[in-house]
Design a protein around this motif. Structure first.
Motif, PDB file in Angstrom:
ATOM      1  N   ASP A  62      -7.119  -0.216   8.659  1.00  0.00           N
ATOM      2  CA  ASP A  62      -6.086  -0.418   7.748  1.00  0.00           C
ATOM      3  C   ASP A  62      -4.718  -0.515   8.603  1.00  0.00           C
ATOM      4  O   ASP A  62      -3.733  -1.149   8.108  1.00  0.00           O
ATOM      5  CB  ASP A  62      -5.828   0.618   6.692  1.00  0.00           C
ATOM      6  CG  ASP A  62      -6.623   0.318   5.702  1.00  0.00           C
ATOM      7  OD1 ASP A  62      -7.747  -0.356   5.828  1.00  0.00           O
ATOM      8  OD2 ASP A  62      -6.650   1.211   4.876  1.00  0.00           O
TER       9      ASP A  62
ATOM     10  N   LYS B  80       0.759  -1.189   0.087  1.00  0.00           N
ATOM     11  CA  LYS B  80      -0.162  -0.049   0.063  1.00  0.00           C
ATOM     12  C   LYS B  80       0.702   1.191  -0.036  1.00  0.00           C
ATOM     13  O   LYS B  80       2.252   1.216   0.514  1.00  0.00           O
ATOM     14  CB  LYS B  80      -0.907   0.002   1.168  1.00  0.00           C
ATOM     15  CG  LYS B  80      -0.418  -0.101   2.396  1.00  0.00           C
ATOM     16  CD  LYS B  80      -1.324   0.087   3.804  1.00  0.00           C
ATOM     17  CE  LYS B  80      -1.644  -1.091   4.554  1.00  0.00           C
ATOM     18  NZ  LYS B  80      -2.223  -1.223   5.604  1.00  0.00           N
TER      19      LYS B  80
ATOM     20  N   TRP C 225       0.547  -6.203   9.484  1.00  0.00           N
ATOM     21  CA  TRP C 225       0.304  -5.690   8.000  1.00  0.00           C
ATOM     22  C   TRP C 225       1.638  -5.136   7.349  1.00  0.00           C
ATOM     23  O   TRP C 225       1.600  -5.173   6.006  1.00  0.00           O
ATOM     24  CB  TRP C 225      -0.610  -4.380   7.908  1.00  0.00           C
ATOM     25  CG  TRP C 225      -0.369  -3.148   8.863  1.00  0.00           C
ATOM     26  CD1 TRP C 225      -0.791  -3.149  10.071  1.00  0.00           C
ATOM     27  CD2 TRP C 225       0.423  -2.192   8.247  1.00  0.00           C
ATOM     28  NE1 TRP C 225      -0.115  -1.923  10.595  1.00  0.00           N
ATOM     29  CE2 TRP C 225       0.463  -1.058   9.456  1.00  0.00           C
ATOM     30  CE3 TRP C 225       0.963  -1.878   7.199  1.00  0.00           C
ATOM     31  CZ2 TRP C 225       0.906  -0.041   9.395  1.00  0.00           C
ATOM     32  CZ3 TRP C 225       1.506  -0.554   7.094  1.00  0.00           C
ATOM     33  CH2 TRP C 225       1.788   0.259   8.005  1.00  0.00           C
TER      34      TRP C 225
ATOM     35  N   ASN D 142      -9.121   5.635   8.069  1.00  0.00           N
ATOM     36  CA  ASN D 142      -9.109   4.454   7.938  1.00  0.00           C
ATOM     37  C   ASN D 142      -8.224   3.484   8.921  1.00  0.00           C
ATOM     38  O   ASN D 142      -7.294   2.833   8.490  1.00  0.00           O
ATOM     39  CB  ASN D 142      -8.745   3.970   6.531  1.00  0.00           C
ATOM     40  CG  ASN D 142      -7.348   4.576   6.104  1.00  0.00           C
ATOM     41  OD1 ASN D 142      -6.763   5.499   6.753  1.00  0.00           O
ATOM     42  ND2 ASN D 142      -6.646   3.943   5.164  1.00  0.00           N
TER      43      ASN D 142
END
Length: 379
Positions: free
Chosen positions: A84, A2, A230, A81
């Motif tokens: 995330d 990302k 993540w 967000n």
């Protein structure tokens, strides 16, 4: 992968050096007061934490918006967000600061941001009740400047100046990030001699040794973001393997470090041993007035006493005079000194080629640069 908005925070005066380091890692960046901003992927979090020698921290910018009321701060924070970044069990303390903003109560701003993140996490993970906060650590910061709120997550943990090997630091140590900046500003390269005649606990020569052997400053420590799923362990493993592959452990170095205080020399030796660099630095107890050398084309970098304390000024001024005399015959050497004493050039006996304003902690200093006019022979 990302796209992330990353911020490398910086001490005042070092922004351009941090920016160059970010560019050297392969990322386009924008330099502003106290920070360098760049867009990159998750690998950049690993690489910038491991490699940036002069940055204070790496932060992820989650959002930026105007907030003049607490309702506005709450709703706009909640709209970000968070799912995330934060797992349902994340431990996430909120710190804050406010400068020239309507919302000037920092504790209130922290509490509102905390509440907004809790609400968003509960909604995202469809859960109710208390959040356990027994998982990975994410420190969130709300920073308000002229009614603009910037919400970030700290990806470093302990400040990047903490290299992970300093055993003892003695009286008034220079921060490792500033020490590295001083070395980088000299454009020294490892085939030339390097001298620090005021080594204290050894910070400047240790940073020089790591630069000389291309050893990443974060090689020996952990970071908060290593526990974040993540990003993943695989990326950190790749980044740490790069650190190992790029190190030049066989690069010979000629680094000399001395200090008038034998106790500081012993501390510096211990720190060098802990860092695994003791064989590359020659430590010696010595006064600067006794410095002599037959070597050529070297670099001297020092953070001498400033004479800030009562009763020390006269002693320090004599030290600067002696330094100027000891270095006066070193035509092929370049000399760099950091001090807050405004009369340094006169006492040293020579105007600097260039001066650069830097802060050593909260002390306003100048980095006096005396460049050699003699070019080293080409190999």
């Amino acid at each position: 992968m990302k796209k992330l908005s990353l911020i490398a925070t910086s001490a005042m005066g070092l922004e351009a050096i941090v920016g160059k380091e970010v560019k050297d890692l392969g990322y386009d960046c924008q330099v502003e007061n106290g920070k360098v901003m760049f867009e990159a992927d998750e690998m950049a979090i690993c690489r910038s934490n491991l490699w940036l020698r002069t940055a204070d921290r790496i932060k992820i910018k989650v959002g930026e918006f105007q907030a003049k009321t607490f309702d506005e701060l709450f709703e706009k924070t909640k709209a970000l967000n968070w799912g995330d970044y934060l797992p349902v069990n994340a431990e996430f303390p909120v710190i804050g600061k406010s400068v020239k903003s309507t919302l000037h109560s920092v504790p209130d701003c922290q509490a509102i941001v905390k509440k907004a993140v809790v609400e968003k996490i509960k909604s995202h993970y469809k859960t109710e009740g208390w959040l356990s906060e027994n998982g990975p650590f994410y420190r969130i910061e709300v920073a308000l400047l002229k009614d603009i709120a910037t919400i970030t997550i700290d990806a470093s943990g302990a400040g990047l100046h903490k290299r992970g090997f300093r055993m003892d630091q003695g009286g008034a140590p220079i921060k490792e990030t500033l020490a590295a900046a001083l070395v980088l500003l000299t454009r020294w390269n490892p085939d030339r001699p390097f001298v620090d005649p005021f080594c204290g606990s050894g910070t400047i020569p240790l940073e020089a040794a790591m630069i000389g052997q291309n050893i990443a400053p974060g090689f020996n420590r952990d970071f908060a973001s290593e526990a974040w799923d993540w990003i993943g362990k695989d990326k950190w493993d790749i980044a740490r393997q790069e650190v190992e592959d790029k190190a030049k452990y066989n690069q010979p170095l000629d680094i000399q470090a001395s200090d008038i205080d034998h106790r500081m020399v012993n501390i510096a030796k211990e720190n060098a041993e802990e860092a695994g660099l003791s064989e590359f630095i020659q430590f010696k107890q010595m006064q600067v007035k006794d410095f002599t050398t037959t070597k050529e084309f070297g670099v001297i970098v020092g953070n001498p006493p400033y004479g800030e304390r009562l009763g020390e000024k006269r002693e320090v001024e004599q030290l600067y005079r002696e330094m100027g005399q000891a270095f006066s015959s070193l035509d092929t050497w370049s000399i760099y000194m950091l001090t807050s004493h405004e009369g340094f050039e006169e006492l040293y006996g020579k105007p600097a080629t260039k001066k650069r304003k830097l802060f050593n902690g909260f002390i306003k200093t100048d980095f006096y640069q005396y460049w050699s006019n003699v070019r080293p022979p080409r190999n």
